[in-house]
Design a protein around this motif. Structure first.
Motif, PDB file in Angstrom:
ATOM      1  N   HIS A  25       0.840  -1.207   0.000  1.00 31.26           N
ATOM      2  CA  HIS A  25       0.000   0.000   0.000  1.00 31.26           C
ATOM      3  C   HIS A  25       0.875   1.257   0.000  1.00 31.26           C
ATOM      4  CE1 HIS A  25      -3.389   2.598   0.814  1.00 31.26           C
ATOM      5  NE2 HIS A  25      -2.746   3.094   1.880  1.00 31.26           N
ATOM      6  N   LYS A  26       1.891   1.272   0.875  1.00 31.76           N
ATOM      7  CA  LYS A  26       2.801   2.417   0.931  1.00 31.76           C
ATOM      8  C   LYS A  26       3.573   2.577  -0.382  1.00 31.76           C
ATOM      9  CE  LYS A  26       3.435   2.625   5.936  1.00 31.76           C
ATOM     10  NZ  LYS A  26       4.347   2.458   7.067  1.00 31.76           N
ATOM     11  N   ALA A  27       3.977   1.466  -0.977  1.00 30.59           N
ATOM     12  CA  ALA A  27       4.696   1.511  -2.251  1.00 30.59           C
ATOM     13  C   ALA A  27       3.805   2.100  -3.341  1.00 30.59           C
ATOM     14  CB  ALA A  27       5.178   0.118  -2.642  1.00 30.59           C
ATOM     15  N   ASN A  28       2.529   1.688  -3.361  1.00 31.86           N
ATOM     16  CA  ASN A  28       1.588   2.235  -4.353  1.00 31.86           C
ATOM     17  C   ASN A  28       1.420   3.739  -4.169  1.00 31.86           C
ATOM     18  OD1 ASN A  28       1.139  -0.234  -5.570  1.00 31.86           O
ATOM     19  ND2 ASN A  28      -0.646  -0.717  -4.320  1.00 31.86           N
ATOM     20  N   ILE A  29       1.321   4.177  -2.926  1.00 33.62           N
ATOM     21  CA  ILE A  29       1.194   5.607  -2.651  1.00 33.62           C
ATOM     22  C   ILE A  29       2.447   6.356  -3.117  1.00 33.62           C
ATOM     23  CG2 ILE A  29       1.094   7.325  -0.799  1.00 33.62           C
ATOM     24  CD1 ILE A  29      -0.802   5.413   0.700  1.00 33.62           C
ATOM     25  N   LEU A  30       3.620   5.780  -2.848  1.00 35.66           N
ATOM     26  CA  LEU A  30       4.870   6.403  -3.286  1.00 35.66           C
ATOM     27  C   LEU A  30       4.943   6.508  -4.807  1.00 35.66           C
ATOM     28  CD1 LEU A  30       7.471   4.811  -0.835  1.00 35.66           C
ATOM     29  CD2 LEU A  30       6.719   7.189  -0.905  1.00 35.66           C
ATOM     30  N   VAL A  31       4.515   5.456  -5.493  1.00 33.89           N
ATOM     31  CA  VAL A  31       4.526   5.463  -6.960  1.00 33.89           C
ATOM     32  C   VAL A  31       3.573   6.537  -7.489  1.00 33.89           C
ATOM     33  CG1 VAL A  31       3.874   4.138  -9.014  1.00 33.89           C
ATOM     34  CG2 VAL A  31       5.292   3.083  -7.244  1.00 33.89           C
ATOM     35  N   ASP A  33       2.571   9.250  -5.922  1.00 30.85           N
ATOM     36  CA  ASP A  33       3.162  10.552  -5.609  1.00 30.85           C
ATOM     37  C   ASP A  33       4.293  10.896  -6.582  1.00 30.85           C
ATOM     38  OD1 ASP A  33       1.399  10.849  -3.508  1.00 30.85           O
ATOM     39  OD2 ASP A  33       2.869  10.362  -1.940  1.00 30.85           O
ATOM     40  N   ALA A  34       5.097   9.903  -6.904  1.00 30.50           N
ATOM     41  CA  ALA A  34       6.204  10.122  -7.836  1.00 30.50           C
ATOM     42  C   ALA A  34       5.683  10.488  -9.222  1.00 30.50           C
ATOM     43  CB  ALA A  34       7.094   8.877  -7.903  1.00 30.50           C
ATOM     44  N   LYS A  35       4.622   9.808  -9.668  1.00 31.67           N
ATOM     45  CA  LYS A  35       4.033  10.121 -10.974  1.00 31.67           C
ATOM     46  C   LYS A  35       3.484  11.540 -10.980  1.00 31.67           C
ATOM     47  CE  LYS A  35       2.740   5.488 -12.519  1.00 31.67           C
ATOM     48  NZ  LYS A  35       1.637   4.572 -12.831  1.00 31.67           N
ATOM     49  N   LYS A  36       2.780  11.894  -9.907  1.00 31.95           N
ATOM     50  CA  LYS A  36       2.204  13.231  -9.802  1.00 31.95           C
ATOM     51  C   LYS A  36       3.313  14.292  -9.815  1.00 31.95           C
ATOM     52  CE  LYS A  36      -1.508  14.603  -7.149  1.00 31.95           C
ATOM     53  NZ  LYS A  36      -2.206  14.784  -5.867  1.00 31.95           N
ATOM     54  N   LYS A  37       4.367  14.040  -9.054  1.00 30.64           N
ATOM     55  CA  LYS A  37       5.480  14.974  -8.984  1.00 30.64           C
ATOM     56  C   LYS A  37       6.166  15.095 -10.337  1.00 30.64           C
ATOM     57  CE  LYS A  37       8.265  17.684  -6.742  1.00 30.64           C
ATOM     58  NZ  LYS A  37       7.853  18.995  -6.327  1.00 30.64           N
ATOM     59  N   SER A  38       6.338  13.980 -11.035  1.00 24.19           N
ATOM     60  CA  SER A  38       6.987  14.035 -12.350  1.00 24.19           C
ATOM     61  C   SER A  38       6.133  14.816 -13.343  1.00 24.19           C
ATOM     62  CB  SER A  38       7.281  12.632 -12.868  1.00 24.19           C
ATOM     63  OG  SER A  38       6.090  11.950 -13.217  1.00 24.19           O
ATOM     64  N   GLU A  39       4.813  14.671 -13.265  1.00 30.22           N
ATOM     65  CA  GLU A  39       3.927  15.443 -14.142  1.00 30.22           C
ATOM     66  C   GLU A  39       4.034  16.935 -13.833  1.00 30.22           C
ATOM     67  OE1 GLU A  39       0.100  13.674 -13.467  1.00 30.22           O
ATOM     68  OE2 GLU A  39       0.585  11.890 -14.651  1.00 30.22           O
ATOM     69  N   GLU A  40       4.135  17.281 -12.554  1.00 36.76           N
ATOM     70  CA  GLU A  40       4.294  18.683 -12.169  1.00 36.76           C
ATOM     71  C   GLU A  40       5.626  19.237 -12.681  1.00 36.76           C
ATOM     72  OE1 GLU A  40       3.881  18.726  -7.918  1.00 36.76           O
ATOM     73  OE2 GLU A  40       1.729  18.311  -7.992  1.00 36.76           O
ATOM     74  N   ILE A  41       6.667  18.423 -12.587  1.00 36.03           N
ATOM     75  CA  ILE A  41       7.985  18.852 -13.071  1.00 36.03           C
ATOM     76  C   ILE A  41       7.936  19.081 -14.578  1.00 36.03           C
ATOM     77  CG2 ILE A  41      10.368  18.062 -13.451  1.00 36.03           C
ATOM     78  CD1 ILE A  41      10.175  16.733 -10.646  1.00 36.03           C
ATOM     79  N   ILE A  42       7.272  18.187 -15.290  1.00 33.69           N
ATOM     80  CA  ILE A  42       7.156  18.332 -16.746  1.00 33.69           C
ATOM     81  C   ILE A  42       6.394  19.603 -17.095  1.00 33.69           C
ATOM     82  CG2 ILE A  42       6.060  17.339 -18.804  1.00 33.69           C
ATOM     83  CD1 ILE A  42       6.808  14.556 -17.622  1.00 33.69           C
ATOM     84  N   ILE A  43       5.295  19.856 -16.391  1.00 33.97           N
ATOM     85  CA  ILE A  43       4.503  21.063 -16.649  1.00 33.97           C
ATOM     86  C   ILE A  43       5.328  22.314 -16.353  1.00 33.97           C
ATOM     87  CG2 ILE A  43       2.511  22.401 -15.830  1.00 33.97           C
ATOM     88  CD1 ILE A  43       1.034  19.691 -15.518  1.00 33.97           C
ATOM     89  N   ASP A  44       6.040  22.308 -15.223  1.00 36.28           N
ATOM     90  CA  ASP A  44       6.891  23.450 -14.882  1.00 36.28           C
ATOM     91  C   ASP A  44       7.979  23.668 -15.934  1.00 36.28           C
ATOM     92  OD1 ASP A  44       5.465  23.998 -12.599  1.00 36.28           O
ATOM     93  OD2 ASP A  44       6.905  23.054 -11.225  1.00 36.28           O
ATOM     94  N   ALA A  45       8.580  22.581 -16.381  1.00 34.57           N
ATOM     95  CA  ALA A  45       9.631  22.680 -17.396  1.00 34.57           C
ATOM     96  C   ALA A  45       9.062  23.251 -18.692  1.00 34.57           C
ATOM     97  CB  ALA A  45      10.265  21.309 -17.643  1.00 34.57           C
ATOM     98  N   GLN A  46       7.871  22.809 -19.069  1.00 33.38           N
ATOM     99  CA  GLN A  46       7.243  23.322 -20.292  1.00 33.38           C
ATOM    100  C   GLN A  46       6.926  24.809 -20.147  1.00 33.38           C
ATOM    101  OE1 GLN A  46       6.716  21.590 -23.262  1.00 33.38           O
ATOM    102  NE2 GLN A  46       6.319  23.649 -23.981  1.00 33.38           N
ATOM    103  N   ASN A  47       6.393  25.181 -18.981  1.00 36.78           N
ATOM    104  CA  ASN A  47       6.088  26.593 -18.740  1.00 36.78           C
ATOM    105  C   ASN A  47       7.357  27.444 -18.773  1.00 36.78           C
ATOM    106  OD1 ASN A  47       3.355  26.054 -18.498  1.00 36.78           O
ATOM    107  ND2 ASN A  47       3.410  25.921 -16.282  1.00 36.78           N
ATOM    108  N   ASN A  48       8.411  26.937 -18.160  1.00 35.38           N
ATOM    109  CA  ASN A  48       9.682  27.663 -18.178  1.00 35.38           C
ATOM    110  C   ASN A  48      10.227  27.778 -19.595  1.00 35.38           C
ATOM    111  OD1 ASN A  48       9.647  28.047 -15.413  1.00 35.38           O
ATOM    112  ND2 ASN A  48      10.913  26.268 -14.973  1.00 35.38           N
TER     113      ASN A  48
END
Length: 108
Positions: A25-31, A33-48
């Motif tokens: 369960h914790k591993a699924n939550i971490l995965v 969260d990691a996907k969400k964070k990577s999507e945010e990083i991609i969006i930020d990079a595109q905006n930049n």
């Protein structure tokens, strides 16, 4: 005594299964969260990247305008000079050009 040992083993196995389930369960939550964070990083990079692109384009457009404006002003000044040539001088110039064209092509 053997029954107590079997019960303890069963309890330990159940606890082990609970630990594995909790870890999964914790591993699924971490995965997630990691996907969400990577999507945010991609969006930020595109905006930049978009902001950098727009800033760079504006900078070069401004530089181009600075270089072209004096040329445009000079062209306007020359245009105004030509517009203000007295009519008699303009007619003489036109006649001279026509005469040169006729003479150069008339002798062919």
């Amino acid at each position: 005594m053997a029954l107590d040992i079997v019960k303890k083993i069963a309890e330990i196995e159940r606890q082990g299964e609970d630990i594995v389930k909790e870890a999964q369960h914790k591993a699924n939550i971490l995965v997630q969260d990691a996907k969400k964070k990577s999507e945010e990083i991609i969006i930020d990079a595109q905006n930049n990247a978009d902001a950098y692109y727009n800033e760079t384009i504006k900078k070069f457009e401004d530089e181009a305008k600075k270089q072209v404006e004096p040329m445009i002003e000079e062209a306007k000044r020359r245009r105004d000079e030509i517009k203000n040539i007295p009519k008699d001088k303009m007619e003489k110039a036109v006649n001279m050009v026509i005469e040169r064209i006729v003479n150069s092509h008339g002798n062919s």
